[in-house]
Scaffold this motif. Structure first.
Motif, PDB file in Angstrom:
ATOM      1  N   GLU A  34       0.799  -1.224   0.000  1.00 27.65           N
ATOM      2  CA  GLU A  34       0.000   0.000   0.000  1.00 27.65           C
ATOM      3  C   GLU A  34       0.834   1.278   0.000  1.00 27.65           C
ATOM      4  N   GLN A  35       1.968   1.258   0.668  1.00 28.33           N
ATOM      5  CA  GLN A  35       2.805   2.463   0.761  1.00 28.33           C
ATOM      6  C   GLN A  35       4.238   2.146   0.347  1.00 28.33           C
ATOM      7  N   TRP A  36       4.390   1.487  -0.793  1.00 28.05           N
ATOM      8  CA  TRP A  36       5.707   1.048  -1.225  1.00 28.05           C
ATOM      9  C   TRP A  36       6.649   2.215  -1.512  1.00 28.05           C
ATOM     10  N   GLN A  37       6.104   3.385  -1.892  1.00 27.81           N
ATOM     11  CA  GLN A  37       6.959   4.534  -2.192  1.00 27.81           C
ATOM     12  C   GLN A  37       7.739   4.979  -0.953  1.00 27.81           C
ATOM     13  N   ARG A  38       7.114   4.848   0.215  1.00 29.94           N
ATOM     14  CA  ARG A  38       7.802   5.199   1.464  1.00 29.94           C
ATOM     15  C   ARG A  38       8.936   4.225   1.773  1.00 29.94           C
ATOM     16  N   MET A  39       8.790   2.994   1.348  1.00 28.09           N
ATOM     17  CA  MET A  39       9.776   1.950   1.617  1.00 28.09           C
ATOM     18  C   MET A  39      10.955   2.009   0.645  1.00 28.09           C
ATOM     19  N   LEU A  40      10.751   2.600  -0.530  1.00 25.71           N
ATOM     20  CA  LEU A  40      11.769   2.590  -1.575  1.00 25.71           C
ATOM     21  C   LEU A  40      13.126   3.160  -1.148  1.00 25.71           C
ATOM     22  N   PRO A  41      13.210   4.312  -0.473  1.00 26.60           N
ATOM     23  CA  PRO A  41      14.528   4.806  -0.051  1.00 26.60           C
ATOM     24  C   PRO A  41      15.251   3.843   0.894  1.00 26.60           C
ATOM     25  N   LYS A  42      14.504   3.160   1.752  1.00 25.80           N
ATOM     26  CA  LYS A  42      15.117   2.192   2.666  1.00 25.80           C
ATOM     27  C   LYS A  42      15.662   0.991   1.901  1.00 25.80           C
ATOM     28  N   VAL A  43      14.932   0.562   0.877  1.00 24.62           N
ATOM     29  CA  VAL A  43      15.392  -0.555   0.049  1.00 24.62           C
ATOM     30  C   VAL A  43      16.685  -0.167  -0.670  1.00 24.62           C
ATOM     31  N   LYS A  44      16.730   1.033  -1.225  1.00 31.51           N
ATOM     32  CA  LYS A  44      17.933   1.480  -1.932  1.00 31.51           C
ATOM     33  C   LYS A  44      19.121   1.612  -0.988  1.00 31.51           C
ATOM     34  N   THR A  45      18.884   2.108   0.229  1.00 28.95           N
ATOM     35  CA  THR A  45      19.959   2.235   1.207  1.00 28.95           C
ATOM     36  C   THR A  45      20.487   0.861   1.609  1.00 28.95           C
ATOM     37  N   THR A  46      19.587  -0.086   1.813  1.00 32.91           N
ATOM     38  CA  THR A  46      20.000  -1.444   2.162  1.00 32.91           C
ATOM     39  C   THR A  46      20.769  -2.078   1.001  1.00 32.91           C
ATOM     40  N   ALA A  47      20.305  -1.854  -0.223  1.00 37.00           N
ATOM     41  CA  ALA A  47      21.004  -2.379  -1.401  1.00 37.00           C
ATOM     42  C   ALA A  47      22.414  -1.810  -1.488  1.00 37.00           C
ATOM     43  N   LEU A  48      22.564  -0.555  -1.174  1.00 37.02           N
ATOM     44  CA  LEU A  48      23.882   0.075  -1.194  1.00 37.02           C
ATOM     45  C   LEU A  48      24.804  -0.597  -0.173  1.00 37.02           C
ATOM     46  N   GLY A  49      24.284  -0.877   1.011  1.00 39.17           N
ATOM     47  CA  GLY A  49      25.070  -1.574   2.020  1.00 39.17           C
ATOM     48  C   GLY A  49      25.481  -2.971   1.571  1.00 39.17           C
ATOM     49  N   LEU A  50      24.552  -3.698   0.955  1.00 43.51           N
ATOM     50  CA  LEU A  50      24.860  -5.028   0.434  1.00 43.51           C
ATOM     51  C   LEU A  50      25.906  -4.953  -0.668  1.00 43.51           C
ATOM     52  N   MET A  51      25.826  -3.913  -1.490  1.00 43.27           N
ATOM     53  CA  MET A  51      26.802  -3.745  -2.562  1.00 43.27           C
ATOM     54  C   MET A  51      28.201  -3.510  -1.983  1.00 43.27           C
ATOM     55  N   ARG A  52      28.272  -2.695  -0.937  1.00 46.63           N
ATOM     56  CA  ARG A  52      29.569  -2.408  -0.311  1.00 46.63           C
ATOM     57  C   ARG A  52      30.173  -3.653   0.341  1.00 46.63           C
ATOM     58  N   GLN A  53      29.322  -4.599   0.720  1.00 43.00           N
ATOM     59  CA  GLN A  53      29.794  -5.864   1.293  1.00 43.00           C
ATOM     60  C   GLN A  53      30.167  -6.873   0.206  1.00 43.00           C
ATOM     61  N   GLY A  54      29.899  -6.537  -1.051  1.00 46.91           N
ATOM     62  CA  GLY A  54      30.192  -7.454  -2.139  1.00 46.91           C
ATOM     63  C   GLY A  54      29.115  -8.502  -2.347  1.00 46.91           C
ATOM     64  N   ARG A  55      27.928  -8.297  -1.763  1.00 41.86           N
ATOM     65  CA  ARG A  55      26.852  -9.277  -1.845  1.00 41.86           C
ATOM     66  C   ARG A  55      25.789  -8.934  -2.875  1.00 41.86           C
ATOM     67  N   LEU A  56      25.920  -7.779  -3.548  1.00 43.18           N
ATOM     68  CA  LEU A  56      24.908  -7.304  -4.479  1.00 43.18           C
ATOM     69  C   LEU A  56      25.573  -6.388  -5.494  1.00 43.18           C
ATOM     70  N   THR A  57      25.034  -6.350  -6.693  1.00 44.93           N
ATOM     71  CA  THR A  57      25.498  -5.423  -7.720  1.00 44.93           C
ATOM     72  C   THR A  57      24.332  -4.524  -8.103  1.00 44.93           C
ATOM     73  N   ILE A  58      24.599  -3.229  -8.160  1.00 42.09           N
ATOM     74  CA  ILE A  58      23.604  -2.260  -8.598  1.00 42.09           C
ATOM     75  C   ILE A  58      23.925  -1.922 -10.042  1.00 42.09           C
ATOM     76  N   THR A  59      22.920  -2.033 -10.910  1.00 47.97           N
ATOM     77  CA  THR A  59      23.156  -1.815 -12.334  1.00 47.97           C
ATOM     78  C   THR A  59      22.235  -0.743 -12.904  1.00 47.97           C
ATOM     79  N   LYS A  60      22.678  -0.204 -14.012  1.00 42.11           N
ATOM     80  CA  LYS A  60      21.883   0.733 -14.804  1.00 42.11           C
ATOM     81  C   LYS A  60      22.147   0.366 -16.259  1.00 42.11           C
ATOM     82  N   LYS A  61      21.093   0.128 -16.975  1.00 45.10           N
ATOM     83  CA  LYS A  61      21.192  -0.310 -18.372  1.00 45.10           C
ATOM     84  C   LYS A  61      22.071  -1.555 -18.506  1.00 45.10           C
ATOM     85  N   GLY A  62      21.977  -2.446 -17.510  1.00 44.81           N
ATOM     86  CA  GLY A  62      22.677  -3.722 -17.567  1.00 44.81           C
ATOM     87  C   GLY A  62      24.129  -3.708 -17.132  1.00 44.81           C
ATOM     88  N   LYS A  63      24.661  -2.543 -16.789  1.00 48.68           N
ATOM     89  CA  LYS A  63      26.068  -2.454 -16.395  1.00 48.68           C
ATOM     90  C   LYS A  63      26.179  -2.001 -14.949  1.00 48.68           C
TER      91      LYS A  63
END
Length: 102
Positions: A34-63
């Motif tokens: 119902e309020q996914w827009q409010r959750m989106l910044p938290k998801v992106k912040t968590t993804a950034l943390g996972l990326m810094r740990q080497g557990r996730l890759t953030i891509t744009k246009k496949g790269k």
């Protein structure tokens, strides 16, 4: 205690398999439809943390992108072995222990 956002990101990626990616909004909608827009910044912040740990890759246009340039439409995927090694090599060294000081 496990972070529910981190768990949701990794579960969604595990469902898809190697090489597949998801949008952060997919995870936000899974967590709070119902309020996914409010959750989106938290998801992106968590993804950034996972990326810094080497557990996730953030891509744009496949790269893979530099997190400092994380703007606009991005996607999340599990990293390749090379991306994991590069992320771990870029981490600052762990502080030395002061155990010998008594």
């Amino acid at each position: 205690m496990s972070d529910p956002i981190e768990a949701a990101i990794l579960e969604e990626l595990a469902k898809l398999g190697p090489g597949k990616s998801i949008e952060p909004a997919d995870v936000a909608k899974e967590l709070q439809l119902e309020q996914w827009q409010r959750m989106l910044p938290k998801v992106k912040t968590t993804a950034l943390g996972l990326m810094r740990q080497g557990r996730l890759t953030i891509t744009k246009k496949g790269k893979a992108i530099d997190p400092a340039r994380m703007k606009g439409v991005i996607r999340l995927r599990l990293p390749t072995a090379e991306e994991t090694a590069a992320a771990l090599a870029a981490r600052p060294p762990a502080p030395e222990s002061d155990d010998d000081l008594d």
